[in-house]
Design a protein around this motif. Structure first.
Motif: not given
Length: 313
Positions: A276, A281, A294, A296-297, A299
């Motif tokens: 992250e 991803r 995926d 982002g926070s 995920h």
């Protein structure tokens, strides 16, 4: 038989069950007993009364009853300091194993409260005063030692205000709980990209996808200037773009080099955090299912949640 009756009486008296919603401290929920200082004062007053009776001391009677009235008023104030106090549990953010979670409790009352103490089953406590006619939030620390759901347990709210002669208390047992992630390892190298479809890719500076704005620097290309922002009086800003490169990452529990399950989960926890941070991803593969690649926070939190609850009932 006696132990069973004692436990039944304790369950009826103290209501140890988990409760939902707001709790209001009515007379039924508040208990009060003298402290050591209170018992000592009671003994002293008894001796003073015997001395006054024996020697017929008029002023001694006045002093004895004056101190007795002071003790009675102290008991009433200790009870009033808890009576009709309303408490409800707020959120508790997820933490990693070994960290201290913070349970947010909201107190409300029309009257000011003084020298309130909130104590947990492990001995941790918080001391606070409350202003009148407004909500007051208290963060109660919860120690964590293992992953999974952490129950808050039964809390004790008590006070010995104003003179320390009486101990008034009530029990609080909310249905709130906190999610505890596995403790991440200090270092866990990321595997090489292994997704055949390239679904998860790392973003670097490029010309494909819009990534935001930055302040204009002399020498920037004129076509990249955000003229609409300039027209709104935000100054000269330049559009930034990124280009995805590299292959996706699949984090697999079976690929972790550690032997124990908890160590493997700690290994994957560190890899999720590192992926992250690097803007990758990534997907998560566990024996009970997978999470698609995926970023982002949201995920990241979903992956950490799956790792925290893996194999638990």
């Amino acid at each position: 038989m006696l132990a069973t009756l004692k436990q039944s009486f304790s369950n009826w008296l103290f209501r140890p069950g988990i409760e939902h919603g707001a709790i209001v401290l009515t007379q039924r929920r508040i208990f009060i007993l003298p402290t050591r200082q209170g018992w000592a004062l009671g003994l002293l007053l008894s001796l003073m009364l015997l001395g006054c009776i024996n020697y017929n001391l008029s002023l001694g009677y006045v002093l004895t009853f004056l101190l007795s009235m002071m003790a009675v008023l102290s008991m009433l104030h200790a009870f009033r300091n808890l009576a009709h106090l309303e408490i409800h549990a707020g959120h508790c953010d997820a933490v990693f194993s070994g960290q201290t979670a913070k349970l947010l409790l909201h107190f409300s009352s029309r009257l000011p409260r003084y020298q309130l103490v909130l104590r947990g089953e492990n001995g941790d406590s918080v001391i606070f005063d409350m202003p009148a006619s407004q909500d007051y939030a208290v963060e109660f620390p919860l120690r964590t030692a293992r992953r999974g759901w952490l129950e808050t347990g039964r809390l004790t709210l008590y006070t010995e205000f104003p003179l320390g002669l009486f101990h008034a208390w009530s029990y609080l047992h909310f249905d709130a709980r906190c999610l505890v992630y596995p403790r991440p390892l200090p270092d866990a190298p990321l595997p090489a990209g292994n997704a055949p479809d390239g679904a998860g890719r790392r973003s670097i500076a490029g010309d494909d996808d819009f990534a935001g704005l930055r302040t204009y620097v002399a020498g920037d290309a004129l076509p990249h200037i955000a003229w609409k922002s300039y027209a709104r009086g935000l100054g000269l800003q330049v559009k930034q773009f990124t280009t995805p490169v590299g292959a996706a990452l699949w984090l697999n529990l079976d690929d972790a080099p550690e032997t124990g399950l908890e160590d493997k989960l700690s290994h994957l926890t560190r890899q999720v955090l590192e992926a992250e941070v690097q803007g990758l991803r990534y997907g998560l593969s566990l024996p009970d299912g997978t999470l698609p690649a995926d970023g982002g926070s949201a995920h990241r939190d979903a992956c950490l949640r799956r790792l925290a609850l893996f194999g638990l009932p």
